[in-house]
Structure formats: structure tokens, C-alpha cells
Design a protein around this motif. Structure first.
Motif, PDB file in Angstrom:
ATOM      1  N   VAL A   1       0.873  -1.167   0.000  1.00 54.49           N
ATOM      2  CA  VAL A   1       0.000   0.000   0.000  1.00 54.49           C
ATOM      3  C   VAL A   1       0.909   1.216   0.000  1.00 54.49           C
ATOM      4  O   VAL A   1       1.448   1.595   1.032  1.00 54.49           O
ATOM      5  CB  VAL A   1      -0.916   0.040   1.247  1.00 54.49           C
ATOM      6  CG1 VAL A   1      -1.811   1.265   1.204  1.00 54.49           C
ATOM      7  CG2 VAL A   1      -1.730  -1.226   1.362  1.00 54.49           C
ATOM      8  N   LYS A   2       1.117   1.752  -1.192  1.00 53.34           N
ATOM      9  CA  LYS A   2       2.010   2.901  -1.367  1.00 53.34           C
ATOM     10  C   LYS A   2       3.357   2.622  -0.702  1.00 53.34           C
ATOM     11  O   LYS A   2       4.036   1.702  -1.082  1.00 53.34           O
ATOM     12  CB  LYS A   2       1.369   4.184  -0.843  1.00 53.34           C
ATOM     13  CG  LYS A   2       0.012   4.477  -1.431  1.00 53.34           C
ATOM     14  CD  LYS A   2       0.068   4.810  -2.884  1.00 53.34           C
ATOM     15  CE  LYS A   2      -1.349   5.072  -3.380  1.00 53.34           C
ATOM     16  NZ  LYS A   2      -1.430   5.471  -4.709  1.00 53.34           N
TER      17      LYS A   2
ATOM     18  N   PRO B   1      -7.683   7.951   3.536  1.00 55.54           N
ATOM     19  CA  PRO B   1      -8.301   8.680   4.657  1.00 55.54           C
ATOM     20  C   PRO B   1      -9.773   8.360   4.876  1.00 55.54           C
ATOM     21  O   PRO B   1     -10.280   8.543   5.983  1.00 55.54           O
ATOM     22  CB  PRO B   1      -8.083  10.149   4.294  1.00 55.54           C
ATOM     23  CG  PRO B   1      -7.783  10.170   2.842  1.00 55.54           C
ATOM     24  CD  PRO B   1      -7.168   8.849   2.513  1.00 55.54           C
ATOM     25  N   THR B   2     -10.455   7.878   3.862  1.00 56.61           N
ATOM     26  CA  THR B   2     -11.872   7.553   4.036  1.00 56.61           C
ATOM     27  C   THR B   2     -12.078   6.331   4.934  1.00 56.61           C
ATOM     28  O   THR B   2     -13.198   6.090   5.393  1.00 56.61           O
ATOM     29  CB  THR B   2     -12.551   7.327   2.667  1.00 56.61           C
ATOM     30  OG1 THR B   2     -11.776   6.386   1.918  1.00 56.61           O
ATOM     31  CG2 THR B   2     -12.666   8.625   1.892  1.00 56.61           C
ATOM     32  N   LEU B   3     -11.014   5.594   5.238  1.00 54.69           N
ATOM     33  CA  LEU B   3     -11.127   4.491   6.195  1.00 54.69           C
ATOM     34  C   LEU B   3     -11.555   5.007   7.568  1.00 54.69           C
ATOM     35  O   LEU B   3     -12.161   4.270   8.347  1.00 54.69           O
ATOM     36  CB  LEU B   3      -9.797   3.741   6.328  1.00 54.69           C
ATOM     37  CG  LEU B   3      -9.373   2.850   5.162  1.00 54.69           C
ATOM     38  CD1 LEU B   3      -7.966   2.303   5.398  1.00 54.69           C
ATOM     39  CD2 LEU B   3     -10.359   1.717   4.958  1.00 54.69           C
ATOM     40  N   ALA B   4     -11.262   6.246   7.861  1.00 54.13           N
ATOM     41  CA  ALA B   4     -11.621   6.832   9.161  1.00 54.13           C
ATOM     42  C   ALA B   4     -13.134   6.889   9.364  1.00 54.13           C
ATOM     43  O   ALA B   4     -13.606   6.955  10.503  1.00 54.13           O
ATOM     44  CB  ALA B   4     -11.016   8.220   9.296  1.00 54.13           C
ATOM     45  N   ALA B   5     -13.896   6.842   8.289  1.00 48.29           N
ATOM     46  CA  ALA B   5     -15.359   6.899   8.393  1.00 48.29           C
ATOM     47  C   ALA B   5     -15.986   5.507   8.504  1.00 48.29           C
ATOM     48  O   ALA B   5     -17.191   5.389   8.706  1.00 48.29           O
ATOM     49  CB  ALA B   5     -15.939   7.624   7.181  1.00 48.29           C
ATOM     50  N   HIS B   6     -15.179   4.465   8.407  1.00 45.07           N
ATOM     51  CA  HIS B   6     -15.710   3.102   8.450  1.00 45.07           C
ATOM     52  C   HIS B   6     -16.162   2.726   9.854  1.00 45.07           C
ATOM     53  O   HIS B   6     -15.586   3.154  10.845  1.00 45.07           O
ATOM     54  CB  HIS B   6     -14.644   2.106   7.992  1.00 45.07           C
ATOM     55  CG  HIS B   6     -14.428   2.088   6.525  1.00 45.07           C
ATOM     56  ND1 HIS B   6     -14.254   0.930   5.823  1.00 45.07           N
ATOM     57  CD2 HIS B   6     -14.349   3.084   5.613  1.00 45.07           C
ATOM     58  CE1 HIS B   6     -14.079   1.211   4.540  1.00 45.07           C
ATOM     59  NE2 HIS B   6     -14.121   2.528   4.394  1.00 45.07           N
ATOM     60  N   LYS B   7     -17.193   1.910   9.898  1.00 48.91           N
ATOM     61  CA  LYS B   7     -17.716   1.365  11.150  1.00 48.91           C
ATOM     62  C   LYS B   7     -17.511  -0.141  11.142  1.00 48.91           C
ATOM     63  O   LYS B   7     -17.411  -0.757  10.095  1.00 48.91           O
ATOM     64  CB  LYS B   7     -19.212   1.665  11.304  1.00 48.91           C
ATOM     65  CG  LYS B   7     -19.578   3.118  11.188  1.00 48.91           C
ATOM     66  CD  LYS B   7     -19.077   3.906  12.354  1.00 48.91           C
ATOM     67  CE  LYS B   7     -19.510   5.357  12.240  1.00 48.91           C
ATOM     68  NZ  LYS B   7     -18.632   6.258  12.935  1.00 48.91           N
TER      69      LYS B   7
ATOM     70  N   ASN C   1      -0.649  -2.820  13.219  1.00 52.67           N
ATOM     71  CA  ASN C   1       0.068  -2.106  14.279  1.00 52.67           C
ATOM     72  C   ASN C   1      -0.049  -0.603  14.015  1.00 52.67           C
ATOM     73  O   ASN C   1      -0.704  -0.187  13.060  1.00 52.67           O
ATOM     74  CB  ASN C   1       1.524  -2.565  14.357  1.00 52.67           C
ATOM     75  CG  ASN C   1       2.273  -2.378  13.050  1.00 52.67           C
ATOM     76  OD1 ASN C   1       2.113  -1.370  12.366  1.00 52.67           O
ATOM     77  ND2 ASN C   1       3.100  -3.345  12.696  1.00 52.67           N
ATOM     78  N   GLU C   2       0.561   0.202  14.855  1.00 54.81           N
ATOM     79  CA  GLU C   2       0.441   1.661  14.732  1.00 54.81           C
ATOM     80  C   GLU C   2       1.033   2.179  13.416  1.00 54.81           C
ATOM     81  O   GLU C   2       0.510   3.122  12.829  1.00 54.81           O
ATOM     82  CB  GLU C   2       1.110   2.360  15.919  1.00 54.81           C
ATOM     83  CG  GLU C   2       0.356   2.208  17.227  1.00 54.81           C
ATOM     84  CD  GLU C   2      -1.006   2.891  17.252  1.00 54.81           C
ATOM     85  OE1 GLU C   2      -1.235   3.851  16.483  1.00 54.81           O
ATOM     86  OE2 GLU C   2      -1.866   2.449  18.035  1.00 54.81           O
ATOM     87  N   GLU C   3       2.127   1.579  12.941  1.00 55.98           N
ATOM     88  CA  GLU C   3       2.722   2.010  11.673  1.00 55.98           C
ATOM     89  C   GLU C   3       1.770   1.752  10.507  1.00 55.98           C
ATOM     90  O   GLU C   3       1.557   2.624   9.660  1.00 55.98           O
ATOM     91  CB  GLU C   3       4.045   1.273  11.423  1.00 55.98           C
ATOM     92  CG  GLU C   3       4.676   1.656  10.090  1.00 55.98           C
ATOM     93  CD  GLU C   3       5.872   0.781   9.724  1.00 55.98           C
ATOM     94  OE1 GLU C   3       6.526   1.097   8.728  1.00 55.98           O
ATOM     95  OE2 GLU C   3       6.146  -0.208  10.417  1.00 55.98           O
TER      96      GLU C   3
ATOM     97  N   LEU D   1      -4.259   5.302   7.038  1.00 58.75           N
ATOM     98  CA  LEU D   1      -5.111   6.486   7.169  1.00 58.75           C
ATOM     99  C   LEU D   1      -4.579   7.657   6.347  1.00 58.75           C
ATOM    100  O   LEU D   1      -5.350   8.500   5.895  1.00 58.75           O
ATOM    101  CB  LEU D   1      -5.268   6.875   8.636  1.00 58.75           C
ATOM    102  CG  LEU D   1      -6.116   5.898   9.463  1.00 58.75           C
ATOM    103  CD1 LEU D   1      -6.127   6.316  10.929  1.00 58.75           C
ATOM    104  CD2 LEU D   1      -7.524   5.771   8.911  1.00 58.75           C
ATOM    105  N   GLU D   2      -3.275   7.702   6.112  1.00 61.06           N
ATOM    106  CA  GLU D   2      -2.702   8.734   5.251  1.00 61.06           C
ATOM    107  C   GLU D   2      -3.066   8.463   3.784  1.00 61.06           C
ATOM    108  O   GLU D   2      -3.465   9.364   3.061  1.00 61.06           O
ATOM    109  CB  GLU D   2      -1.185   8.768   5.400  1.00 61.06           C
ATOM    110  CG  GLU D   2      -0.507   9.762   4.457  1.00 61.06           C
ATOM    111  CD  GLU D   2       1.013   9.655   4.492  1.00 61.06           C
ATOM    112  OE1 GLU D   2       1.637  10.067   3.500  1.00 61.06           O
ATOM    113  OE2 GLU D   2       1.571   9.157   5.475  1.00 61.06           O
ATOM    114  N   LYS D   3      -2.934   7.216   3.373  1.00 61.90           N
ATOM    115  CA  LYS D   3      -3.156   6.865   1.967  1.00 61.90           C
ATOM    116  C   LYS D   3      -4.623   6.629   1.639  1.00 61.90           C
ATOM    117  O   LYS D   3      -5.041   6.796   0.499  1.00 61.90           O
ATOM    118  CB  LYS D   3      -2.351   5.609   1.600  1.00 61.90           C
ATOM    119  CG  LYS D   3      -0.860   5.766   1.794  1.00 61.90           C
ATOM    120  CD  LYS D   3      -0.314   6.901   0.958  1.00 61.90           C
ATOM    121  CE  LYS D   3       1.170   7.089   1.197  1.00 61.90           C
ATOM    122  NZ  LYS D   3       1.684   8.280   0.540  1.00 61.90           N
TER     123      LYS D   3
END
Length: 87
Positions: free
Chosen positions: A11-12, A38-44, A26-28, A34-36
Motif C-alpha cells: 500500500v504505497k 483517509p476515508t477508512l476513518a469513516a468506516h464502522k 500495528n500503529e505504523e 489512514l494517510e493513503k
């Protein structure tokens, strides 16, 4: 239907290889995804924990991460609500 074996995910800038040696995110991985994507942040997540995907992203299985990545890419072409299941 034959099972699919995934041996490498890129992934990039993030290269998860060999895939079989890493079972959980993991955190990395979370930061890069989330950088590549960002719409994952809206997933439930529909589970017994009732958490947003970002709350479990750093400690969930890579199969679950891949599920959300696929849903995210599929959602680029539709306005429908998409749902996946990881087993």
C-alpha cells in the motif's frame, strides 16, 4: 471455489511482506493506511465491541484490514452502503 493465498501486500510506501509472518495490524500500518486511504476513518465495524474501525485498526487482524480496504475501493464506484465480513 479455491482459497486465495496472499503472500505480499503493498500500500504505497507500506510493504507488508512476508504477509504470513504478520497476523495483526500495528500503529505504523494504521498511520500509513489512514494517510493513503483517509476515508477508512469513516468506516464502522459491526461487531460485539461496537467500535469504529479506527479504534481497532492498530490491533486487528490483517484480514479485517484488507476487508475494509476492499470495501473502501469498491465504495469509490457506488453510493450504496457496503458491508463485509471477516472470518
Amino acid at each position: 471455489m479455491q482459497p486465495v493465498q496472499i503472500t505480499n501486500i503493498v500500500v504505497k510506501k507500506l510493504n507488508i511482506s512476508p504477509f504470513n509472518s504478520l497476523k495483526y495490524s500495528n500503529e505504523e500500518i494504521k498511520a500509513v493506511l489512514l494517510e493513503k486511504m483517509p476515508t477508512l476513518a469513516a468506516h464502522k465495524c459491526k461487531n460485539s465491541k461496537g467500535k469504529d474501525f479506527t479504534e481497532v485498526l492498530a490491533s486487528t487482524s490483517l484480514a479485517h484490514v484488507l476487508e475494509h480496504m476492499v470495501i473502501d475501493i469498491q465504495s469509490e464506484n457506488t453510493n450504496d452502503v457496503l458491508l463485509g465480513t471477516t472470518q
